[in-house]
Design a protein around this motif. Sequence first.
Motif, PDB file in Angstrom:
ATOM      1  N   ARG A   1       0.690  -1.413  -0.206  1.00 13.91           N
ATOM      2  CA  ARG A   1      -0.120   0.117  -0.064  1.00 13.91           C
ATOM      3  C   ARG A   1       0.770   1.286  -0.017  1.00 13.91           C
ATOM      4  NH1 ARG A   1      -3.036  -3.199   1.543  1.00 13.91           N
ATOM      5  NH2 ARG A   1      -5.590  -3.155   0.453  1.00 13.91           N
ATOM      6  N   ASP A   2       2.210   0.920  -0.139  1.00 14.24           N
ATOM      7  CA  ASP A   2       3.230   1.886  -0.053  1.00 14.24           C
ATOM      8  C   ASP A   2       4.353   2.269  -1.514  1.00 14.24           C
ATOM      9  OD1 ASP A   2       4.265   4.596   0.619  1.00 14.24           O
ATOM     10  OD2 ASP A   2       5.248   3.509   3.033  1.00 14.24           O
TER      11      ASP A   2
ATOM     12  N   THR B   1      -1.447   4.945  -0.068  1.00 14.07           N
ATOM     13  CA  THR B   1      -1.058   6.265   0.351  1.00 14.07           C
ATOM     14  C   THR B   1       0.946   6.431  -0.410  1.00 14.07           C
ATOM     15  OG1 THR B   1       0.092   4.609   2.078  1.00 14.07           O
ATOM     16  CG2 THR B   1      -2.301   5.043   2.598  1.00 14.07           C
ATOM     17  N   GLY B   2       1.124   5.753  -1.347  1.00 17.07           N
ATOM     18  CA  GLY B   2       2.195   6.259  -1.765  1.00 17.07           C
ATOM     19  C   GLY B   2       2.887   7.391  -2.821  1.00 17.07           C
TER      20      GLY B   2
END
Lengths: 457, 69
Positions: free
Chosen positions: A6-7, A32-33
């Motif tokens: 998720r990053d 979220t990256g």
Amino acid sequence: MAGELRDGRIVVVGASLAGLRAAETLREEGFTGSLTVVGDEPYPPYDRPPLSKQVLIGGVPADTTGLPTRRDPDADWRLGVAATGLDLLERRVLLADGESLPYDRVLIATGTRARPWPDAGEAALDGVFTLRTRDDASGLAERLDAGPGRVLVIGAGFTGSEIASACRERGLDVTVAERGPAPLVGALGGTLSQLAAVMHRGHGVDLRCGVTVTALLGDGNERFVGADLSDGTRVEADVCVVALGAVRNVEWLADSGLAAGARGIACDAGCRAFNMYGIVTDDVFVAGDVSRFPHPLFGYQMLSLEHWGNAVAQAEVAAHNMINPGPLQRPHLAVPTFWSTQFGLNIKSVGVPTYSDHVVIAQGSLEARRLAVVYGYRGRVTAAVTVDMAKSLDYYRHLIETAAPFPPPPGAADRAIAADVPIPSDVPDPKGLSHEPVVALTGHLPDRRLMVVQPTR
Amino acid sequence: MQIVVDLTRCQGYAQCVFLSPDVFQLHGQEGLLYAPSVPEDQVQRVRQAVAACPVQAILAGEEVAAGGG
């Protein structure tokens, strides 16, 4: 591991429908990256289907079809810059301006472009258009506003037919030249192509089938004035629209080592790209018109679809899989669906009509110009096309998804006798048509084992 | 406000056409054509159309703010 996914850095190459929906889905699912979206056109994502309909009919300017977002994907948009290469080892997307973008995962959604007229000199004549982009539509609409004496449309696939329909709605004279026996025959087969031909002619289109255009003619001042046809006739026209189908935007991947070719980039059902050895990658994903993917409902053939709905559905699956570990990944199994609005008819399709040997008219009739045609392959329902009967489509989708027997069992109150009379689906070899197929089955025959890799340098 | 209609999903119920005829129009019996860029004075009607669509095929929103950066 899920947290790690998720990053990081994700680059989406392609800023049209698939690229936008993927970017949104990445954020919706918790990425979220850093997110970068690269597009070769200078515009934010816009919708293309209206360009051959509302925009050409008039009233909707070409530059007003911008796509609304479900949420702001909070991305760095690199618009007006084409990607020129992909370095799988260094994990970088190379851009035309010399920059290169490092990534942890990349999504390829570069789509297609209009197939140009093969003679570059003739294609450059003033008055000769293709239709794929906002700029194409804007230029063509402006020319139609000027009231040309006649418009020549080359190719009677969906785009060519919609263009002809829009011109007739404006009251413009139109000639359509198609190499195949009838409009839409490549996508819908013989039965519905007869209706398409009737609709063209009934609306005053000068429809010429079984002919090719052998030359586009200029007036000496580089202005288009007409065309020569293979039957020896000449069409005088002021505007020519070349509607020969689409070319996949894969050239930038020629040196990448991915399985990218004329039919698109091969990927698995999870949207992961194959490299040229057929080994699946785990950080390169593909979605939209530029992809080819296997579909269990159609013999695991590699489908390459130019469908709006496929771009959305596949982009969402690709985005999900980019940020989820293997066991949580999803397959892209959506049943292909598309629509076309032309000559006052609403044509909708589910499944793959070209994957068929027979059809039945399950509801309605050709005479009524309102019908549902069901396609079968080896005794199984594989597709359905409705004309002004969209509400029936979900029923047929269910038959396809459940591999129902063909001819289909009674399911509608207005079942006609024709529903029990299978007739050949009469889908011609695409090689005999003016335009490229919008649905291509790209499986290979087992007796053709040759694979040639030709480096370009 | 921009709109896009998922015409794969649209079944021609035409509730949007009744609610906002300046934006949505039927082309023939059930082919839907619409103006993707909604005029300011139609925004409220289009919101009603979005809510009323039986198959929830209309997406309304804003274009991406793609100024780079």
